[in-house]
Scaffold this motif. Structure first.
Motif, PDB file in Angstrom:
ATOM      1  N   ILE A  70      18.840   0.930  -4.003  1.00 37.92           N
ATOM      2  CA  ILE A  70      17.940   0.497  -5.074  1.00 37.92           C
ATOM      3  C   ILE A  70      17.538  -0.966  -4.898  1.00 37.92           C
ATOM      4  O   ILE A  70      18.389  -1.836  -4.738  1.00 37.92           O
ATOM      5  CB  ILE A  70      18.619   0.669  -6.443  1.00 37.92           C
ATOM      6  N   SER A  71      16.251  -1.215  -4.934  1.00 40.53           N
ATOM      7  CA  SER A  71      15.738  -2.586  -4.942  1.00 40.53           C
ATOM      8  C   SER A  71      15.136  -2.874  -6.311  1.00 40.53           C
ATOM      9  O   SER A  71      14.106  -2.285  -6.674  1.00 40.53           O
ATOM     10  CB  SER A  71      14.673  -2.788  -3.866  1.00 40.53           C
ATOM     11  N   LEU A  72      15.772  -3.749  -7.065  1.00 35.58           N
ATOM     12  CA  LEU A  72      15.212  -4.145  -8.353  1.00 35.58           C
ATOM     13  C   LEU A  72      14.040  -5.097  -8.160  1.00 35.58           C
ATOM     14  O   LEU A  72      13.056  -5.048  -8.904  1.00 35.58           O
ATOM     15  CB  LEU A  72      16.291  -4.815  -9.216  1.00 35.58           C
ATOM     16  N   ARG A  73      14.133  -5.941  -7.151  1.00 35.83           N
ATOM     17  CA  ARG A  73      13.076  -6.923  -6.883  1.00 35.83           C
ATOM     18  C   ARG A  73      11.763  -6.234  -6.519  1.00 35.83           C
ATOM     19  O   ARG A  73      10.697  -6.578  -7.033  1.00 35.83           O
ATOM     20  CB  ARG A  73      13.503  -7.864  -5.756  1.00 35.83           C
ATOM     21  N   ASN A  74      11.840  -5.250  -5.636  1.00 38.09           N
ATOM     22  CA  ASN A  74      10.628  -4.587  -5.151  1.00 38.09           C
ATOM     23  C   ASN A  74      10.399  -3.212  -5.771  1.00 38.09           C
ATOM     24  O   ASN A  74       9.472  -2.509  -5.401  1.00 38.09           O
ATOM     25  CB  ASN A  74      10.676  -4.483  -3.628  1.00 38.09           C
ATOM     26  N   GLU A 122      12.489  13.210  -9.186  1.00 34.67           N
ATOM     27  CA  GLU A 122      11.049  13.309  -8.946  1.00 34.67           C
ATOM     28  C   GLU A 122      10.654  12.258  -7.910  1.00 34.67           C
ATOM     29  O   GLU A 122      10.721  11.058  -8.173  1.00 34.67           O
ATOM     30  CB  GLU A 122      10.260  13.095 -10.232  1.00 34.67           C
ATOM     31  N   PHE A 123      10.247  12.713  -6.742  1.00 32.24           N
ATOM     32  CA  PHE A 123       9.928  11.805  -5.649  1.00 32.24           C
ATOM     33  C   PHE A 123       8.446  11.438  -5.641  1.00 32.24           C
ATOM     34  O   PHE A 123       7.582  12.260  -5.944  1.00 32.24           O
ATOM     35  CB  PHE A 123      10.304  12.430  -4.303  1.00 32.24           C
ATOM     36  N   ASP A 124       8.194  10.198  -5.244  1.00 34.47           N
ATOM     37  CA  ASP A 124       6.825   9.745  -5.042  1.00 34.47           C
ATOM     38  C   ASP A 124       6.357  10.009  -3.621  1.00 34.47           C
ATOM     39  O   ASP A 124       5.160  10.149  -3.369  1.00 34.47           O
ATOM     40  CB  ASP A 124       6.721   8.242  -5.344  1.00 34.47           C
ATOM     41  N   PHE A 125       7.313  10.079  -2.692  1.00 36.62           N
ATOM     42  CA  PHE A 125       6.944  10.326  -1.295  1.00 36.62           C
ATOM     43  C   PHE A 125       8.162  10.808  -0.528  1.00 36.62           C
ATOM     44  O   PHE A 125       9.261  10.284  -0.693  1.00 36.62           O
ATOM     45  CB  PHE A 125       6.409   9.042  -0.645  1.00 36.62           C
ATOM     46  N   ILE A 126       7.958  11.812   0.324  1.00 37.78           N
ATOM     47  CA  ILE A 126       9.000  12.269   1.249  1.00 37.78           C
ATOM     48  C   ILE A 126       8.395  12.240   2.648  1.00 37.78           C
ATOM     49  O   ILE A 126       7.482  13.008   2.966  1.00 37.78           O
ATOM     50  CB  ILE A 126       9.503  13.675   0.900  1.00 37.78           C
ATOM     51  N   GLY A 127       8.888  11.309   3.460  1.00 36.30           N
ATOM     52  CA  GLY A 127       8.409  11.181   4.825  1.00 36.30           C
ATOM     53  C   GLY A 127       9.196  12.072   5.771  1.00 36.30           C
ATOM     54  O   GLY A 127      10.187  12.691   5.392  1.00 36.30           O
ATOM     55  N   LYS A 128       8.741  12.116   7.008  1.00 35.31           N
ATOM     56  CA  LYS A 128       9.392  12.953   8.007  1.00 35.31           C
ATOM     57  C   LYS A 128       9.799  12.142   9.237  1.00 35.31           C
ATOM     58  O   LYS A 128       9.064  11.259   9.689  1.00 35.31           O
ATOM     59  CB  LYS A 128       8.483  14.109   8.414  1.00 35.31           C
ATOM     60  N   PHE A 129      10.952  12.473   9.749  1.00 34.56           N
ATOM     61  CA  PHE A 129      11.482  11.859  10.965  1.00 34.56           C
ATOM     62  C   PHE A 129      10.495  11.993  12.111  1.00 34.56           C
ATOM     63  O   PHE A 129      10.340  11.079  12.926  1.00 34.56           O
ATOM     64  CB  PHE A 129      12.806  12.552  11.299  1.00 34.56           C
ATOM     65  N   GLU A 130       9.817  13.139  12.164  1.00 32.47           N
ATOM     66  CA  GLU A 130       8.945  13.449  13.291  1.00 32.47           C
ATOM     67  C   GLU A 130       7.699  12.563  13.338  1.00 32.47           C
ATOM     68  O   GLU A 130       7.026  12.506  14.365  1.00 32.47           O
ATOM     69  CB  GLU A 130       8.535  14.923  13.243  1.00 32.47           C
ATOM     70  N   VAL A 165       3.044   4.406   5.218  1.00 30.44           N
ATOM     71  CA  VAL A 165       2.672   4.894   3.887  1.00 30.44           C
ATOM     72  C   VAL A 165       3.596   4.292   2.834  1.00 30.44           C
ATOM     73  O   VAL A 165       3.142   3.812   1.786  1.00 30.44           O
ATOM     74  CB  VAL A 165       2.738   6.441   3.835  1.00 30.44           C
ATOM     75  N   VAL A 166       4.898   4.302   3.106  1.00 31.96           N
ATOM     76  CA  VAL A 166       5.865   3.717   2.177  1.00 31.96           C
ATOM     77  C   VAL A 166       5.550   2.240   1.946  1.00 31.96           C
ATOM     78  O   VAL A 166       5.533   1.763   0.807  1.00 31.96           O
ATOM     79  CB  VAL A 166       7.301   3.877   2.715  1.00 31.96           C
ATOM     80  N   SER A 167       5.279   1.526   3.020  1.00 31.87           N
ATOM     81  CA  SER A 167       4.972   0.097   2.908  1.00 31.87           C
ATOM     82  C   SER A 167       3.754  -0.155   2.036  1.00 31.87           C
ATOM     83  O   SER A 167       3.766  -1.029   1.164  1.00 31.87           O
ATOM     84  CB  SER A 167       4.752  -0.493   4.305  1.00 31.87           C
ATOM     85  N   SER A 168       2.714   0.609   2.248  1.00 27.21           N
ATOM     86  CA  SER A 168       1.490   0.406   1.465  1.00 27.21           C
ATOM     87  C   SER A 168       1.687   0.766   0.005  1.00 27.21           C
ATOM     88  O   SER A 168       1.108   0.125  -0.882  1.00 27.21           O
ATOM     89  CB  SER A 168       0.343   1.233   2.060  1.00 27.21           C
ATOM     90  N   ARG A 169       2.540   1.755  -0.262  1.00 20.62           N
ATOM     91  CA  ARG A 169       2.774   2.156  -1.643  1.00 20.62           C
ATOM     92  C   ARG A 169       3.622   1.126  -2.392  1.00 20.62           C
ATOM     93  O   ARG A 169       3.442   0.915  -3.591  1.00 20.62           O
ATOM     94  CB  ARG A 169       3.464   3.527  -1.683  1.00 20.62           C
ATOM     95  N   ILE A 170       4.566   0.497  -1.700  1.00 18.88           N
ATOM     96  CA  ILE A 170       5.450  -0.471  -2.358  1.00 18.88           C
ATOM     97  C   ILE A 170       4.842  -1.867  -2.381  1.00 18.88           C
ATOM     98  O   ILE A 170       4.835  -2.536  -3.421  1.00 18.88           O
ATOM     99  CB  ILE A 170       6.823  -0.516  -1.657  1.00 18.88           C
ATOM    100  N   TRP A 171       4.323  -2.316  -1.220  1.00 17.59           N
ATOM    101  CA  TRP A 171       3.858  -3.696  -1.107  1.00 17.59           C
ATOM    102  C   TRP A 171       2.339  -3.847  -1.068  1.00 17.59           C
ATOM    103  O   TRP A 171       1.825  -4.959  -1.038  1.00 17.59           O
ATOM    104  CB  TRP A 171       4.476  -4.349   0.120  1.00 17.59           C
ATOM    105  N   GLY A 172       1.623  -2.728  -1.046  1.00 19.76           N
ATOM    106  CA  GLY A 172       0.164  -2.802  -1.019  1.00 19.76           C
ATOM    107  C   GLY A 172      -0.401  -3.186   0.326  1.00 19.76           C
ATOM    108  O   GLY A 172      -1.610  -3.449   0.448  1.00 19.76           O
ATOM    109  N   GLU A 173       0.444  -3.214   1.345  1.00 19.42           N
ATOM    110  CA  GLU A 173       0.009  -3.573   2.686  1.00 19.42           C
ATOM    111  C   GLU A 173       1.041  -3.072   3.685  1.00 19.42           C
ATOM    112  O   GLU A 173       2.152  -2.674   3.308  1.00 19.42           O
ATOM    113  CB  GLU A 173      -0.111  -5.097   2.824  1.00 19.42           C
ATOM    114  N   LEU A 174       0.683  -3.102   4.955  1.00 19.50           N
ATOM    115  CA  LEU A 174       1.622  -2.718   5.997  1.00 19.50           C
ATOM    116  C   LEU A 174       2.439  -3.942   6.384  1.00 19.50           C
ATOM    117  O   LEU A 174       1.944  -4.861   7.032  1.00 19.50           O
ATOM    118  CB  LEU A 174       0.884  -2.172   7.224  1.00 19.50           C
TER     119      LEU A 174
END
Length: 249
Positions: free
Chosen positions: A24-28, A170-178, A186-195
């Motif tokens: 868990i990241s409280l900051r981000n 309830e997940f916002d995103f589930i990525g794949k290893f492959e 995608v995770v980066s853009s959803r959390i920080w708005g950028e890559l």
């Protein structure tokens, strides 16, 4: 998950695994539900670098939660934990992997290493069943873990749908290893708005032992073993849309 309900969690996984693998990241404002043998080391390395960046700290270890900049559920008061697990104020994500290659990777990495904790736990289970614990074959490994309930399985081979509490959380995103780095973007853009550059280093593989399991499936799986995995890990194949036909890989 309406509340932090230990009884509900224990039905699907070990409580200690819930604490260790929920990050868990409280900051981000995000929650990463880690799954062992699914690029966990590489993902944590990226997240740790980002979390430590404001204070210029370096990661001590990726493998001891006590050294993590990310919090565990027990460290949050109940009302905040409820918000983290339920509200739209936190981005909840996980990464999953083809069950066939994940289990083979676990076997090649952890089971063939006699001193590893997962191997010792498997040995105790096999001994309890009256089965040999020396020179454990891939077939013995698969038959043993397919006979276990998710809440008794080691996290390195637990059914992933149970390991991330899929359906309860309830997940916002589930990525794949492959497609790891594509989905990390995608995770980066959803959390920080950028890559973030930490989430884009395709040359980084922090796994202590890469196994190339995806390229060895036909070497280890027989049709019978593949059928056992397809049945026991049906929740993963269905929830995360993996093909059961091993010949398609």
């Amino acid at each position: 998950m309406a509340l932090y309900d230990p009884a509900s969690i224990k039905h699907r996984k070990k409580l200690l695994d819930f604490e260790n693998n929920t990050n868990i990241s409280l900051r981000n404002r995000y929650v990463y539900f880690a799954v062992d043998k699914v690029a966990n080391s590489s993902i944590k390395n990226s997240l740790f670098d980002i979390e430590y960046a404001p204070v210029g700290k370096k990661t001590v270890t990726l493998y001891d939660k006590r050294s993590s900049p990310l919090l565990s559920p027990y460290q949050l008061p109940p009302d905040l934990l409820r918000e983290v697990l339920n509200s739209g104020n936190y981005f909840r994500f996980a990464f999953v992997r083809n069950p066939y290659s994940r289990l083979l990777s676990c076997y090649l990495d952890r089971i063939l290493t006699a001193s590893s904790k997962p191997r010792r736990q498997l040995n105790a289970y096999l001994k309890g069943r009256g089965e040999p614990t020396e020179d454990v074959t891939f077939e013995s490994f698969i038959r043993a873990i397919c006979a276990q309930g998710s809440n008794t399985q080691n996290s390195h081979w637990r059914v992933q749908a149970d390991d991330i509490l899929f359906g309860d959380v309830e997940f916002d995103f589930i990525g794949k290893f492959e497609r790891l780095w594509q989905d990390m973007a995608v995770v980066s853009s959803r959390i920080w708005g950028e890559l973030r550059p930490e989430m884009a280093n395709k040359d980084v593989n922090k796994s202590p032992r890469a196994t190339n399991a995806g390229g060895k499936l036909r070497e280890f799986y027989t049709p019978e073993l593949a059928a056992l995995v397809a049945d026991r890990f049906a929740a993963d194949f269905d929830a995360f849309e993996y093909e059961r036909d091993i010949l398609s890989y």
